[in-house]
Design a protein around this motif. Structure first.
Motif, PDB file in Angstrom:
ATOM      1  N   UNK A  71      48.480  41.523  33.284  1.00  0.00           N
ATOM      2  CA  UNK A  71      47.404  41.574  34.269  1.00  0.00           C
ATOM      3  C   UNK A  71      47.553  40.390  35.216  1.00  0.00           C
ATOM      4  N   UNK A  72      47.563  40.654  36.503  1.00  0.00           N
ATOM      5  CA  UNK A  72      47.769  39.610  37.504  1.00  0.00           C
ATOM      6  C   UNK A  72      46.432  39.011  37.937  1.00  0.00           C
ATOM      7  N   UNK A  73      46.520  37.889  38.647  1.00  0.00           N
ATOM      8  CA  UNK A  73      45.322  37.250  39.162  1.00  0.00           C
ATOM      9  C   UNK A  73      44.603  38.104  40.184  1.00  0.00           C
ATOM     10  N   UNK A  74      45.353  38.846  40.986  1.00  0.00           N
ATOM     11  CA  UNK A  74      44.720  39.724  41.970  1.00  0.00           C
ATOM     12  C   UNK A  74      43.912  40.813  41.286  1.00  0.00           C
ATOM     13  N   UNK A  75      44.401  41.337  40.168  1.00  0.00           N
ATOM     14  CA  UNK A  75      43.658  42.366  39.439  1.00  0.00           C
ATOM     15  C   UNK A  75      42.401  41.782  38.793  1.00  0.00           C
ATOM     16  N   UNK A  76      42.482  40.525  38.334  1.00  0.00           N
ATOM     17  CA  UNK A  76      41.283  39.870  37.802  1.00  0.00           C
ATOM     18  C   UNK A  76      40.247  39.700  38.906  1.00  0.00           C
ATOM     19  N   UNK A  77      40.702  39.368  40.111  1.00  0.00           N
ATOM     20  CA  UNK A  77      39.779  39.233  41.240  1.00  0.00           C
ATOM     21  C   UNK A  77      39.089  40.555  41.542  1.00  0.00           C
ATOM     22  N   UNK A  78      39.857  41.644  41.579  1.00  0.00           N
ATOM     23  CA  UNK A  78      39.272  42.959  41.861  1.00  0.00           C
ATOM     24  C   UNK A  78      38.305  43.356  40.746  1.00  0.00           C
ATOM     25  N   UNK A  79      38.674  43.096  39.494  1.00  0.00           N
ATOM     26  CA  UNK A  79      37.794  43.416  38.373  1.00  0.00           C
ATOM     27  C   UNK A  79      36.485  42.633  38.464  1.00  0.00           C
ATOM     28  N   UNK A  80      36.569  41.358  38.845  1.00  0.00           N
ATOM     29  CA  UNK A  80      35.356  40.548  38.958  1.00  0.00           C
ATOM     30  C   UNK A  80      34.446  41.080  40.048  1.00  0.00           C
ATOM     31  N   UNK A 155      25.062  38.593  37.766  1.00  0.00           N
ATOM     32  CA  UNK A 155      25.604  39.014  39.065  1.00  0.00           C
ATOM     33  C   UNK A 155      25.986  37.849  39.969  1.00  0.00           C
ATOM     34  N   UNK A 156      25.142  36.820  40.019  1.00  0.00           N
ATOM     35  CA  UNK A 156      25.474  35.662  40.856  1.00  0.00           C
ATOM     36  C   UNK A 156      26.686  34.925  40.321  1.00  0.00           C
ATOM     37  N   UNK A 157      26.792  34.811  38.991  1.00  0.00           N
ATOM     38  CA  UNK A 157      27.948  34.142  38.397  1.00  0.00           C
ATOM     39  C   UNK A 157      29.228  34.914  38.717  1.00  0.00           C
ATOM     40  N   UNK A 158      29.183  36.233  38.623  1.00  0.00           N
ATOM     41  CA  UNK A 158      30.362  37.033  38.935  1.00  0.00           C
ATOM     42  C   UNK A 158      30.739  36.906  40.406  1.00  0.00           C
ATOM     43  N   UNK A 159      29.738  36.816  41.276  1.00  0.00           N
ATOM     44  CA  UNK A 159      30.046  36.616  42.695  1.00  0.00           C
ATOM     45  C   UNK A 159      30.720  35.265  42.920  1.00  0.00           C
ATOM     46  N   UNK A 160      30.183  34.226  42.269  1.00  0.00           N
ATOM     47  CA  UNK A 160      30.793  32.909  42.380  1.00  0.00           C
ATOM     48  C   UNK A 160      32.212  32.906  41.809  1.00  0.00           C
ATOM     49  N   UNK A 161      32.394  33.610  40.689  1.00  0.00           N
ATOM     50  CA  UNK A 161      33.723  33.679  40.095  1.00  0.00           C
ATOM     51  C   UNK A 161      34.708  34.399  41.005  1.00  0.00           C
ATOM     52  N   UNK A 162      34.249  35.445  41.665  1.00  0.00           N
ATOM     53  CA  UNK A 162      35.123  36.145  42.608  1.00  0.00           C
ATOM     54  C   UNK A 162      35.525  35.224  43.755  1.00  0.00           C
ATOM     55  N   UNK A 163      34.572  34.475  44.294  1.00  0.00           N
ATOM     56  CA  UNK A 163      34.892  33.533  45.368  1.00  0.00           C
ATOM     57  C   UNK A 163      35.850  32.455  44.880  1.00  0.00           C
ATOM     58  N   UNK A 164      35.596  31.934  43.673  1.00  0.00           N
ATOM     59  CA  UNK A 164      36.469  30.889  43.150  1.00  0.00           C
ATOM     60  C   UNK A 164      37.867  31.425  42.863  1.00  0.00           C
ATOM     61  N   UNK A 165      37.961  32.624  42.275  1.00  0.00           N
ATOM     62  CA  UNK A 165      39.268  33.209  41.977  1.00  0.00           C
ATOM     63  C   UNK A 165      40.050  33.462  43.257  1.00  0.00           C
ATOM     64  N   UNK A 166      39.362  33.934  44.292  1.00  0.00           N
ATOM     65  CA  UNK A 166      40.030  34.146  45.574  1.00  0.00           C
ATOM     66  C   UNK A 166      40.532  32.826  46.156  1.00  0.00           C
ATOM     67  N   UNK A 167      39.720  31.764  46.034  1.00  0.00           N
ATOM     68  CA  UNK A 167      40.133  30.453  46.528  1.00  0.00           C
ATOM     69  C   UNK A 167      41.353  29.946  45.759  1.00  0.00           C
ATOM     70  N   UNK A 168      41.355  30.109  44.424  1.00  0.00           N
ATOM     71  CA  UNK A 168      42.483  29.648  43.618  1.00  0.00           C
ATOM     72  C   UNK A 168      43.757  30.418  43.961  1.00  0.00           C
ATOM     73  N   UNK A 169      43.643  31.743  44.087  1.00  0.00           N
ATOM     74  CA  UNK A 169      44.816  32.552  44.419  1.00  0.00           C
ATOM     75  C   UNK A 169      45.355  32.186  45.795  1.00  0.00           C
TER      76      UNK A 169
END
Length: 415
Positions: A71-80, A155-169
């Motif tokens: 599983x790639x980081x991009x797929x984790x971002x989409x899942x989040x 929901x807010x945590x998942x939104x923050x995680x999506x933003x953070x994962x996108x920033x890291x990638x």
């Protein structure tokens, strides 16, 4: 165990519905009655969006797991992002995971979602289910999900995680782009040095042996290193492999990881980038925990895991211990020695005004902007060092190889 969709009415007469996994429909009815719900309809669920956890793995050949891509980081971002949308819409977690599992065509992701569903069925929390897959979900991701479970703001945590994962990638992609050219050049230099030492310099050694004169120091050093590599190259390869394995084993220990994380912060070019990115995680996690009403001491324990750096995590734990003793946050942050004076001032202002969460968001934004700027300038900062290394190697080779020929030509002209 099969899945059953049911409808019923609770004690207030309101219609409720859901999905339950059981061995038979009467078992579902017993569960509903025990929970105070009068069943109206119970039917087995056979639609594609309710795939039993782990069924995909049983229908594939055994060698498919070896050939499957992780599983790639991009797929984790989409899942989040998908989980954020489903949780925000009020879809139950198990139903969300089942639908996502059915919609994925990648075996690794289907197996992952199936295992998470099975863990939830066994009574684990979502953070515990995700922690079973450390190669996919890092400590920061799991700790943030735990914060969402503690505060009820998933929901807010998942939104923050999506933003953070996108920033890291995005940051990793920029770093790879900046390092691609230097890595190719250094790799070509390494290959060239091996070829020169194993095949070129031995030929020159035979030529220089006929000079019957003392060779320059630089030439003797080059010929000595070439002779050593030609004679002991199997031992050198074995030593290199052993060193890599020993380094990986050392990094797997708590002390080794602590020392390595501390060393990363002291590297000339990458150190400031790693420090700012880590502190951005700290500020973002603290802001989310503070705005969610988590106690400071408990929040510090979770934040120490989210920063993904053992050295800074130890400093955060020291701050937690000092806060538990009654010291102020600004004093603890100053004693930790990891924050800049401007950030310390913002922490002090936030503590005085009670707007710590707002100011920590600004600190996180500031650090992330600095990381973005530093990554953009990383390539231009590496190029002078790269040119210096190439120039030094070319100079050493030129002096070592051509200086004896120059001396020979001078001697022939004098005769």
């Amino acid at each position: 165990m099969a899945s059953f969709a049911w409808r019923g009415r609770n004690g207030r007469g309101e219609e409720v519905s859901g999905i339950t996994e059981a061995d038979a429909d009467h078992a579902v009815a017993d569960q509903l009655i025990a929970g105070g719900v009068s069943p109206v309809e119970i039917r087995p669920l056979r639609s594609i969006e309710q795939v039993p956890a782990g069924s995909e793995a049983t229908t594939r050949p055994p060698w498919a797991a070896l050939l499957a891509r992780p599983v790639s980081g991009e797929e984790v971002l989409i899942l989040t992002r998908q989980l954020h949308t489903l949780q925000k819409s009020g879809v139950p977690l198990l139903r969300s995971l089942a639908g996502l599992q059915a919609s994925h065509d990648k075996p690794a992701m289907c197996d992952l979602l199936g295992d998470v569903r099975a863990s939830l069925d066994q009574g684990r929390e979502l953070s515990g289910a995700l922690a079973r897959h450390p190669r996919v979900f890092d400590g920061f991701y799991v700790a943030m999900v735990r914060v969402g479970e503690m505060t009820g703001r998933m929901p807010e945590v998942l939104r923050r995680l999506a933003e953070h994962t996108e920033f890291v990638l995005d940051t990793r992609a920029r770093i790879r782009q900046a390092l691609r050219y230097p890595a190719m050049v250094l790799g070509a230099i390494a290959v060239a040095m091996v070829v020169i030492n194993l095949f070129v310099l031995p030929v020159f050694a035979q030529v220089f042996a006929g000079f019957k004169s003392e060779l320059p120091l630089m030439t003797r050093l080059l010929l000595g290193s070439s002779a050593f590599m030609v004679r002991w190259w199997p031992l050198l390869v074995a030593a290199l492999v052993a060193a890599v394995l020993m380094l990986r084993a050392w990094l797997a220990t708590p002390d080794g990881r602590y020392r390595w994380d501390r060393l990363q912060l002291r590297l000339p070019l990458a150190g400031p980038i790693v420090r700012r990115a880590t502190l951005a995680r700290f500020a973002r996690s603290y802001a989310l925990a503070a705005s969610s009403g988590v106690p400071i001491a408990q929040a510090m324990t979770v934040i120490a895991q989210t920063v993904d750096n053992r050295y800074i995590g130890a400093r955060v734990e020291q701050m937690r211990d000092s806060i538990e003793r009654g010291e102020s946050i600004s004093r603890c942050a100053s004693a930790a020695g990891i924050f800049t004076p401007m950030v310390l001032q913002m922490i002090a202002v936030g503590e005085e005004t009670g707007e710590m969460d707002t100011l920590m968001v600004e600190v996180a934004d500031m650090y992330e902007r600095e990381v973005d700027y530093a990554v953009k300038n990383l390539s231009s900062a590496i190029e002078p060092l790269l040119l210096l290394v190439i120039g030094s190697l070319v100079t050493v080779l030129a002096l070592g190889v051509f200086l004896p020929l120059w001396n020979l030509g001078q001697a022939a002209m004098s005769h």
